[in-house]
Write an enzyme that holds these catalytic residues in place. Structure first.
Site, PDB file in Angstrom:
ATOM      1  N   SER A  96       0.834  -1.202   0.000  1.00  0.00           N
ATOM      2  CA  SER A  96       0.000   0.000   0.000  1.00  0.00           C
ATOM      3  C   SER A  96       0.867   1.251   0.000  1.00  0.00           C
ATOM      4  O   SER A  96       0.588   2.217  -0.726  1.00  0.00           O
ATOM      5  CB  SER A  96      -0.915   0.009   1.223  1.00  0.00           C
ATOM      6  OG  SER A  96      -1.655   1.203   1.294  1.00  0.00           O
ATOM      7  N   TRP A 123       2.360   1.611  -3.419  1.00  0.00           N
ATOM      8  CA  TRP A 123       1.338   2.032  -4.371  1.00  0.00           C
ATOM      9  C   TRP A 123       1.249   3.553  -4.435  1.00  0.00           C
ATOM     10  O   TRP A 123       1.005   4.133  -5.484  1.00  0.00           O
ATOM     11  CB  TRP A 123      -0.017   1.439  -3.965  1.00  0.00           C
ATOM     12  CG  TRP A 123      -1.169   1.870  -4.830  1.00  0.00           C
ATOM     13  CD1 TRP A 123      -1.642   1.254  -5.956  1.00  0.00           C
ATOM     14  CD2 TRP A 123      -2.024   3.013  -4.637  1.00  0.00           C
ATOM     15  NE1 TRP A 123      -2.718   1.945  -6.475  1.00  0.00           N
ATOM     16  CE2 TRP A 123      -2.970   3.024  -5.675  1.00  0.00           C
ATOM     17  CE3 TRP A 123      -2.075   4.029  -3.677  1.00  0.00           C
ATOM     18  CZ2 TRP A 123      -3.950   4.012  -5.789  1.00  0.00           C
ATOM     19  CZ3 TRP A 123      -3.049   5.013  -3.785  1.00  0.00           C
ATOM     20  CH2 TRP A 123      -3.971   4.992  -4.836  1.00  0.00           C
ATOM     21  N   HIS A 124       1.482   4.200  -3.284  1.00  0.00           N
ATOM     22  CA  HIS A 124       1.322   5.643  -3.222  1.00  0.00           C
ATOM     23  C   HIS A 124       2.425   6.395  -3.951  1.00  0.00           C
ATOM     24  O   HIS A 124       2.187   7.527  -4.393  1.00  0.00           O
ATOM     25  CB  HIS A 124       1.271   6.109  -1.764  1.00  0.00           C
ATOM     26  CG  HIS A 124      -0.064   5.897  -1.127  1.00  0.00           C
ATOM     27  ND1 HIS A 124      -0.448   4.694  -0.560  1.00  0.00           N
ATOM     28  CD2 HIS A 124      -1.128   6.728  -0.968  1.00  0.00           C
ATOM     29  CE1 HIS A 124      -1.670   4.808  -0.087  1.00  0.00           C
ATOM     30  NE2 HIS A 124      -2.110   6.012  -0.316  1.00  0.00           N
ATOM     31  N   GLY A 125       3.585   5.828  -4.083  1.00  0.00           N
ATOM     32  CA  GLY A 125       4.620   6.569  -4.783  1.00  0.00           C
ATOM     33  C   GLY A 125       5.963   5.873  -4.797  1.00  0.00           C
ATOM     34  O   GLY A 125       6.223   4.978  -3.998  1.00  0.00           O
ATOM     35  N   PHE A 129      -0.664  10.129  -7.469  1.00  0.00           N
ATOM     36  CA  PHE A 129      -0.597   8.697  -7.260  1.00  0.00           C
ATOM     37  C   PHE A 129      -1.391   7.948  -8.314  1.00  0.00           C
ATOM     38  O   PHE A 129      -1.274   6.752  -8.426  1.00  0.00           O
ATOM     39  CB  PHE A 129      -1.121   8.336  -5.871  1.00  0.00           C
ATOM     40  CG  PHE A 129      -0.444   9.105  -4.766  1.00  0.00           C
ATOM     41  CD1 PHE A 129       0.925   9.271  -4.773  1.00  0.00           C
ATOM     42  CD2 PHE A 129      -1.181   9.675  -3.743  1.00  0.00           C
ATOM     43  CE1 PHE A 129       1.552   9.978  -3.769  1.00  0.00           C
ATOM     44  CE2 PHE A 129      -0.557  10.381  -2.730  1.00  0.00           C
ATOM     45  CZ  PHE A 129       0.809  10.538  -2.747  1.00  0.00           C
TER      46      PHE A 129
END
Length: 478
Positions: free
Chosen positions: A322, A325-327, A478
């Site tokens: 997670s 996934w954000h960056g 994102f």
């Protein structure tokens, strides 16, 4: 085309009137119209990436049909792997290519080599993480027999590209949104009014709360070496409010806009800062992403079955994924890992499903114990947000180190009475409406008409007069 711009207001009014007053007798033309408008909306950012969106949509549409038609497991797996591989391949290239190249170069340099790596000037397609996950959930659900594929290309395209959710979610499921696309929609005045009310609150969250907090938070984070621990603690809390107002404000505008067009999108936030532990926080924050990872990663890995060791392993995996996934930055992995550590006590002592109701439900104020839990959870979340906001791991550690120094007990170097007042008023309204889907859903329904309209006009006035300097929505990156 920002949700809080005049351009979007004109665009949406145009869509609304043609959709309901010209095309209302034909579901087919309504869906075609919305799909075209959604691509136009996306093309306003960069028209070149419309082709990437179209290709991803076509890939998952065909893969879904092929999986359903396949006679053997091997063929089904082939089309599943093809869809997942290509989708994640595009996502990895645009979002993570330079990160992996630079990280590998640093690793070689630390080992004494002199690498000559080439990075690329890659533009990140806005919303690619969101529409990629829309398509993947559709393919996964077909593969596991939860749904049957649609053969209507327009309906599926609209499901993936529907403009209210296209660039920053919520991450919809085909099981929830596709049936709404396929059946006729009827205009309901009460739902439209509710949608306008949610849009109004979303705009207040974004332009009044988030953008004003951003001015102070940016100044503090960008010059953190100059400030005391108390100022840095204030900056961390302001960023926590900023990112909540920014992202949940976007979600409110998205849900309200969709409701005006006859759609109900997934709720993405349920007042996360009124959580009594980190486990509850993550059931209330970015719900569509958390539930996506739960259903398509955590459960397939075994979830909480198989003993505590596997539960701990799987929990760390989903939080790290997670975060990533954000960056493409180690700070996001650290943010995910830190949240996994924070949630561990509730996992180990099996209290992670303890707080499933709303805090102080039916009461005006929380108990002393609940108040302590709320404050502790907010402080832990704010501490983790430091890694999310920092430019590097080093900056994050220096920032936190100064927070826990003796200067934590000094008077903050930077403070704004305007911002503090805005945050207090905002949190009070959120608290009063915490038992509903969003703060204003039922808050004013029992008030006298004159009082409720005065309240709405005050919010509009605040949006017009108290807005901070315009900031792009955080989750667009994102």
């Amino acid at each position: 085309m920002l949700f809080n711009s005049a351009g979007f207001a004109v665009f949406f009014i145009f869509v609304f009137f043609l959709y309901w007053f010209v095309l209302n007798k034909s579901l087919k033309w309504q869906n075609i119209f919305l799909a075209v408008c959604s691509y136009f909306f996306y093309g306003c950012w960069d028209w070149r990436f419309m082709f990437l969106l179209a290709f991803s949509t076509f890939l998952d549409y065909v893969s879904g049909l092929k999986i359903a038609e396949a006679s053997g497991t091997s063929k089904k797996k082939f089309w599943l792997i093809l869809s997942v591989g290509l989708n994640l391949g595009f996502l990895g290239f645009f979002k993570y290519y330079n990160f992996f190249i630079e990280s590998f170069a640093e690793l070689l340099s630390s080992a004494g080599f002199t690498p000559h790596m080439t990075t690329l000037n890659i533009i990140l397609p806005v919303g690619i993480s969101f529409y990629t996950f829309h398509g993947l959930s559709y393919v996964f659900d077909i593969y596991f027999g939860k749904i049957k594929p649609t053969r209507n290309w327009i309906d599926y395209s609209l499901f993936v590209s529907f403009f209210p959710l296209l660039v920053a979610g919520p991450i919809e499921r085909a099981t929830h949104l596709l049936p709404q696309v396929e059946k006729p929609r009827v205009f309901h005045y009460s739902k439209a009014v509710d949608g306008l009310r949610q849009i109004l609150w979303g705009l207040f969250k974004k332009v009044v709360v988030a953008d004003n907090c951003a001015e102070l938070a940016n100044m503090i984070f960008n010059n953190h070496e100059q400030y005391s621990g108390s100022t840095l603690a204030l900056g961390a809390m302001l960023f926590a409010i900023q990112i909540y107002g920014d992202f949940s404000g976007y979600s409110d505008i998205a849900l309200g806009s969709a409701r005006l067009l006859g759609f109900e999108l997934l709720q993405n936030f349920r007042f996360p800062y009124f959580s009594r532990d980190i486990a509850e926080f993550w059931r209330r924050w970015h719900i569509s992403l958390s539930s996506w990872f739960r259903d398509y990663l955590y459960f397939p890995l075994g979830g909480s079955r198989g003993g505590m060791a596997k539960t701990v392993r799987n929990t760390f995996i989903i939080f790290l994924v997670s975060g990533f996934w954000h960056g493409a930055n180690w700070t996001f992995l650290a943010w995910g890992g830190l949240n996994a550590l924070f949630i561990m006590p509730s996992i180990l002592f099996k209290t992670n499903r303890k707080n499933l109701d709303t805090v102080a439900e039916g009461r005006i104020l929380p108990s002393i114990r609940e108040s302590f839990q709320l404050i502790l959870t907010f402080c832990l979340a704010s501490l983790a947000w430091v890694f999310f906001r920092a430019e590097s791991i080093t900056d994050a550690f220096l920032y936190i180190k100064e927070i826990f120094s003796a200067s934590l007990f000094q008077k903050p170097d930077v403070i704004s009475g305007k911002v503090i007042l805005i945050v207090v008023v905002f949190m009070v309204i959120e608290w009063l409406g915490r038992e509903n889907k969003y703060a204003l859903e039922k808050l004013t329904l029992t008030w006298k008409r004159s009082i409720s309209w005065t309240f709405y006009y005050l919010i509009i006035l605040a949006i017009l007069c108290l807005s901070g300097s315009e900031q792009q929505f955080i989750y667009f990156q994102f």
